[in-house]
Design an enzyme around this catalytic site. Structure first.
Site, mmCIF file in Angstrom:
data_model
loop_
_atom_site.group_PDB
_atom_site.id
_atom_site.type_symbol
_atom_site.label_atom_id
_atom_site.label_comp_id
_atom_site.label_asym_id
_atom_site.label_seq_id
_atom_site.Cartn_x
_atom_site.Cartn_y
_atom_site.Cartn_z
ATOM 1 C CD GLU A 56 -21.334 -8.984 15.971
ATOM 2 O OE1 GLU A 56 -21.814 -8.288 15.061
ATOM 3 O OE2 GLU A 56 -20.556 -9.954 15.751
ATOM 4 C CB CYS A 88 -24.192 -11.242 15.211
ATOM 5 S SG CYS A 88 -22.724 -12.242 14.862
ATOM 6 C CB ALA A 158 12.574 -1.649 0.705
ATOM 7 C CB ALA A 167 23.632 -2.628 -6.165
ATOM 8 C CB THR A 200 10.998 -12.566 -6.849
ATOM 9 O OG1 THR A 200 10.722 -11.297 -7.439
ATOM 10 C CG2 THR A 200 11.357 -12.373 -5.388
ATOM 11 C CG LEU A 208 8.008 -15.235 -0.309
ATOM 12 C CD1 LEU A 208 7.126 -15.597 -1.496
ATOM 13 C CD2 LEU A 208 8.256 -13.736 -0.250
ATOM 14 N N GLY A 276 4.911 -3.964 -12.516
ATOM 15 C CA GLY A 276 4.461 -3.258 -13.706
ATOM 16 C C GLY A 276 3.202 -3.860 -14.292
ATOM 17 C CB ALA A 277 2.133 -7.358 -14.850
#
Length: 342
Positions: A56, A88, A158, A167, A200, A208, A276-277
């Site tokens: 504002e 504000c 994805a 794969a 990962t 990242l 999953g966790a």
């Protein structure tokens, strides 16, 4: 004031809010527009980084004397308390604003009450303009954190048509198309934190970071969070100085979220066990699934060990949005609170 003028002002306020998402925490990314007495846009503003002016105030500065007798359109109820900046409500009153429209009430008890203060000063106040758009948009994560005390977690992945994220040999670049990857990087630039597991990092060595279309780093980088007890290589890209990194030596989901309370908008990009966790702990607040027109027939599934052993225990979601992104389909889902079983 005509409906088209208010609709345009609301959209400008939402856009301003979205533009600063990820850069205002722990404050909400609010957007504001000031219309002059004739209904013309006189100023647009958004919340600045912590310690800076709120939306504002920024919009009023841009409007100047044109604010007097005008209208303010704000995505969140104007704050009514003094923190690192003044209230504000006082700024709107002092500027001579005649009418205020805001989308959603402030759920923070220490800041709420702005509407009543404005009305007491003789300002006409309307609540609810664009509430659904704002609550599901740029203020979604902040509202969730304020109401629940924990960050809002979006699980993004994805996958192929048969639900594979890699794969059998572990390769996964690229399942999704370039358009999907561009959206992911644009989203990263508006996040507070990205969470992955040590698995990962060890398997893929991800960076990242949020990157611009030319490959350079975006101005805002989210906190990179690595969860797990395994040691990371000292040269892991996630440990460089391109963005801040937090390593949490735990497997407990709530310990992770407790460490991220100052980061309301969290993206989970980890592998199937970490996903999953979080699912087993019922700590996924939204899913963004990029489904590519690809079949593998075997490989790594998107999630493992989510605590489901029978169809009656299935974790159910409802569709929020489906859109085409290049050759892919992006499905956005939120928890089905009724948890109906079929």
């Amino acid at each position: 004031m005509t409906d088209p003028a208010l609709a345009e002002a609301l959209q400008r306020a939402v856009d301003a809010s979205e533009d600063v998402r990820g850069r205002t925490s722990p404050n909400p990314p609010v957007g504001a527009v000031v219309l002059d007495a004739a209904g013309r846009i006189a100023g647009v503003g958004a919340t600045q980084p912590p310690g800076g002016p709120h939306a504002e105030v920024m919009a009023l500065r841009a409007a100047g004397e044109r604010a007097r007798g005008g209208t303010a359109v704000v995505t969140l109820e104007p704050c009514n308390h003094t923190g690192r900046t003044g209230p504000c409500t006082r700024a709107l009153i002092d500027a001579g604003i005649a009418t205020v429209y805001y989308a959603v009430p402030d759920p923070n008890p220490s800041a709420a009450g702005g509407a009543a203060t404005l009305r007491a000063a003789g300002i006409v106040v309307h609540e609810g303009l664009g509430a659904d758009v704002v609550a599901a948009g740029p203020l979604r994560a902040w509202l969730h954190r304020t109401r629940t005390g924990r960050p809002h977690v979006t699980w993004k992945y994805a996958a192929t048509l048969d639900g594979r994220i890699a794969a059998t040999d572990g390769t996964s670049r690229w399942i999704s198309g370039p358009e999907s990857r561009a959206i992911v990087h644009a989203d990263r630039a508006r996040l507070d934190a990205i969470v992955v597991g040590t698995g990962t990092v060890l398997a893929d060595d991800p960076w990242l970071t949020a990157r611009l279309p030319d490959g350079s780093l975006a101005p805002h980088q989210p906190l990179r969070v690595v969860v797990g007890t395994r040691d990371l290589p000292t040269r892991a890209r996630v440990l460089d100085d391109a963005a801040p990194t937090l390593v949490l030596r735990t497997h407990d989901v709530d310990e992770v979220l407790d460490a991220l309370t100052a980061h309301p908008d969290v993206l989970l990009e980890g592998g199937p066990r970490l996903a999953g966790a979080f699912l087993a702990a019922r700590r996924i607040d939204r899913i963004q699934a990029y489904i590519a027109p690809v079949l593998l027939g075997d490989g790594l599934s998107a999630v493992r060990d989510a605590g489901v052993h029978t169809i009656a225990e299935a974790i159910r979601f409802r569709r929020e949005r489906v859109e085409t992104v290049g050759a892919d389909v992006l499905i956005t889902l939120v928890p089905d609170r009724e948890q109906r079983s079929g």
